[in-house]
Design a protein around this motif. Sequence first.
Motif, short mmCIF file in Angstrom:
data_model
loop_
_atom_site.label_atom_id
_atom_site.label_comp_id
_atom_site.label_asym_id
_atom_site.label_seq_id
_atom_site.Cartn_x
_atom_site.Cartn_y
_atom_site.Cartn_z
N ALA A 81 0.88 -1.28 0.06
CA ALA A 81 0.15 0.01 0.12
C ALA A 81 0.91 1.16 -0.02
N LEU A 82 2.05 1.14 0.68
CA LEU A 82 2.88 2.33 0.80
C LEU A 82 3.78 2.49 -0.62
N LEU A 83 4.30 1.41 -1.15
CA LEU A 83 5.14 1.63 -2.29
C LEU A 83 4.44 1.77 -3.56
N GLY A 84 3.33 0.91 -3.60
CA GLY A 84 2.56 0.82 -4.91
C GLY A 84 2.37 2.27 -5.74
N PRO A 85 1.83 3.17 -4.87
CA PRO A 85 1.27 4.28 -5.52
C PRO A 85 2.72 5.42 -5.99
N MET A 86 4.03 4.93 -5.43
CA MET A 86 4.90 6.00 -5.61
C MET A 86 5.43 6.08 -7.22
N GLN A 87 5.75 7.55 -7.34
CA GLN A 87 6.39 7.67 -8.75
C GLN A 87 7.76 6.97 -9.00
N ALA A 88 8.05 7.07 -10.23
CA ALA A 88 9.32 6.53 -10.47
C ALA A 88 10.43 6.89 -9.86
N GLY A 89 11.60 6.01 -9.54
CA GLY A 89 12.62 6.34 -8.79
C GLY A 89 13.36 5.31 -8.25
N PHE A 90 13.79 5.21 -7.15
CA PHE A 90 14.96 4.20 -6.73
C PHE A 90 14.55 3.71 -5.27
N ALA A 91 14.80 2.33 -5.02
CA ALA A 91 14.73 2.01 -3.61
C ALA A 91 16.02 1.62 -3.19
N VAL A 92 16.75 2.22 -2.20
CA VAL A 92 17.87 2.02 -1.53
C VAL A 92 17.86 0.85 -0.57
N LEU A 93 18.35 -0.11 -0.67
CA LEU A 93 17.93 -1.38 0.25
C LEU A 93 19.43 -1.47 1.15
N THR A 94 19.31 -1.12 2.29
CA THR A 94 20.54 -0.76 2.91
C THR A 94 21.25 -1.90 3.76
N SER A 95 20.84 -3.30 3.55
CA SER A 95 21.43 -4.17 4.05
C SER A 95 21.11 -5.58 3.33
N PRO A 96 22.04 -6.53 3.19
CA PRO A 96 21.51 -7.90 2.60
C PRO A 96 20.25 -8.43 3.22
N GLY A 97 19.80 -8.27 4.41
CA GLY A 97 18.40 -8.70 5.06
C GLY A 97 17.23 -8.06 4.38
N VAL A 98 17.59 -6.65 3.96
CA VAL A 98 16.50 -5.81 3.54
C VAL A 98 16.37 -6.24 2.04
N VAL A 99 17.37 -6.62 1.37
CA VAL A 99 17.46 -6.99 0.07
C VAL A 99 16.70 -8.15 -0.16
N THR A 100 16.77 -9.22 0.95
CA THR A 100 16.01 -10.57 0.36
C THR A 100 14.70 -10.34 1.10
N ARG A 101 14.38 -9.47 1.79
CA ARG A 101 13.06 -9.26 2.34
C ARG A 101 12.18 -8.38 1.35
N LEU A 102 12.68 -7.35 0.62
CA LEU A 102 11.91 -6.45 0.05
C LEU A 102 11.90 -6.56 -1.50
N THR A 103 12.98 -7.10 -2.00
CA THR A 103 13.11 -6.96 -3.47
C THR A 103 11.78 -7.38 -4.43
N SER A 104 11.20 -8.79 -3.82
CA SER A 104 10.12 -9.18 -4.71
C SER A 104 8.84 -8.38 -4.04
N LEU A 105 8.67 -7.37 -3.31
CA LEU A 105 7.59 -6.59 -3.14
C LEU A 105 7.88 -5.19 -3.68
N LEU A 106 8.93 -4.84 -4.39
CA LEU A 106 8.97 -3.35 -4.80
C LEU A 106 8.14 -3.29 -6.15
N PRO A 107 7.32 -2.41 -6.30
CA PRO A 107 6.80 -2.04 -7.74
C PRO A 107 7.73 -1.82 -9.02
#
Length: 354
Positions: A81-107
């Motif tokens: 709900a938070l990330l879906g409506p965001m305009q184009a840009g970049f998601a900076v994932l700050t650690s390996p744990g965040v990368v594995t947790r979040l990559t598949s959820l990014l729009p």
Amino acid sequence: MTVVFACMDADTLGGIQQVTHTLAQGLAGRGYDVHVVGLHRAAAPFRYVEAPRYRHHVISPEPVGPQSPRARRRADERLAALLGPMQAGFAVLTSPGVVTRLTSLLPRSLRPVGQYHGSYEHARGCWHLGSITRHYPKLDQAIFLSEDDAWRFSEDALLPNTWTLPNPLARWPLEVSGLDTCRVLGVGRLEGIKRFDRLISAFARAAPSPPWELHLIGDGAELERLRAHAVREGVGDRVVFRGRVPAADMPGEYLKAAIVGMTSEHEGLPVVLLESAAHGVPAVAFDVSGGVRSAGPVLVPAGDVAAFAVELARLMGSVRERRRLGAAARARAGAFRLDHVLDRWESLFAHLAR
């Protein structure tokens, strides 16, 4: 353009969090739509920016730790709900744990960029290297703190997409320390990996009698053990445990210091070394990473307490040498001024947008 910084938790007292808030404030000041996202609530929040220009979000009300399937689903729904409506840009994932947790959820609108705030040496000694090797090649860019670390990840972990971006200084001080106080300063969490016991031991060897004092800024689980260690080393009355100090008050601490000591088991590019250098304070540090080397302290072989004590004693004995090294450190720290580092981030964004 949107820039999202995602952390496991964004408000704990720590280097990743400090750098995240500094970059977020700087990029927001340049007109970016910046969001700082903590996947979990910080157990003991610390305020880095008094008047943030960016938006801040906490996804899960629980501190970092195991989550039930239900809690994980709710967190995923909040993220979507938070990330879906965001305009184009970049998601900076700050650690390996965040990368594995979040990559598949990014729009699709947010291109993934993975940071690593540690060193190659540290990654190789734990699960981080395997995770980076598996997941970071799939990202648009993999960012490391020093040229040395980026090169080693490229060569040894076969990463095809490495880039170097150092940590920034939040502000550039106009005033420098006079270096004439008899005070050694240590800054960081009182946790095992920081090995403040080694700094206390080195201090005891270098300054077995007054007037020199060692001031430790930070809190953590090791406090009572370190107090006892200082007593055993015969310097219990000259090791001062200061607890947490607000970020806004840290410049005053550097101005009162003559030397900074860092005896961590591992570090990426410690902001403490950059801040002390900007205030003209020389530092002694264990040689544990390319990032530490790039900050320009007096380097000592990792774990060699006797050699650390020798360098501390040398600097304690000569204000002239402290001032020479402090001036050189400040000149070197200019490369880490916030505007310079933000320019490099914008160069990265332009590179990825081509």
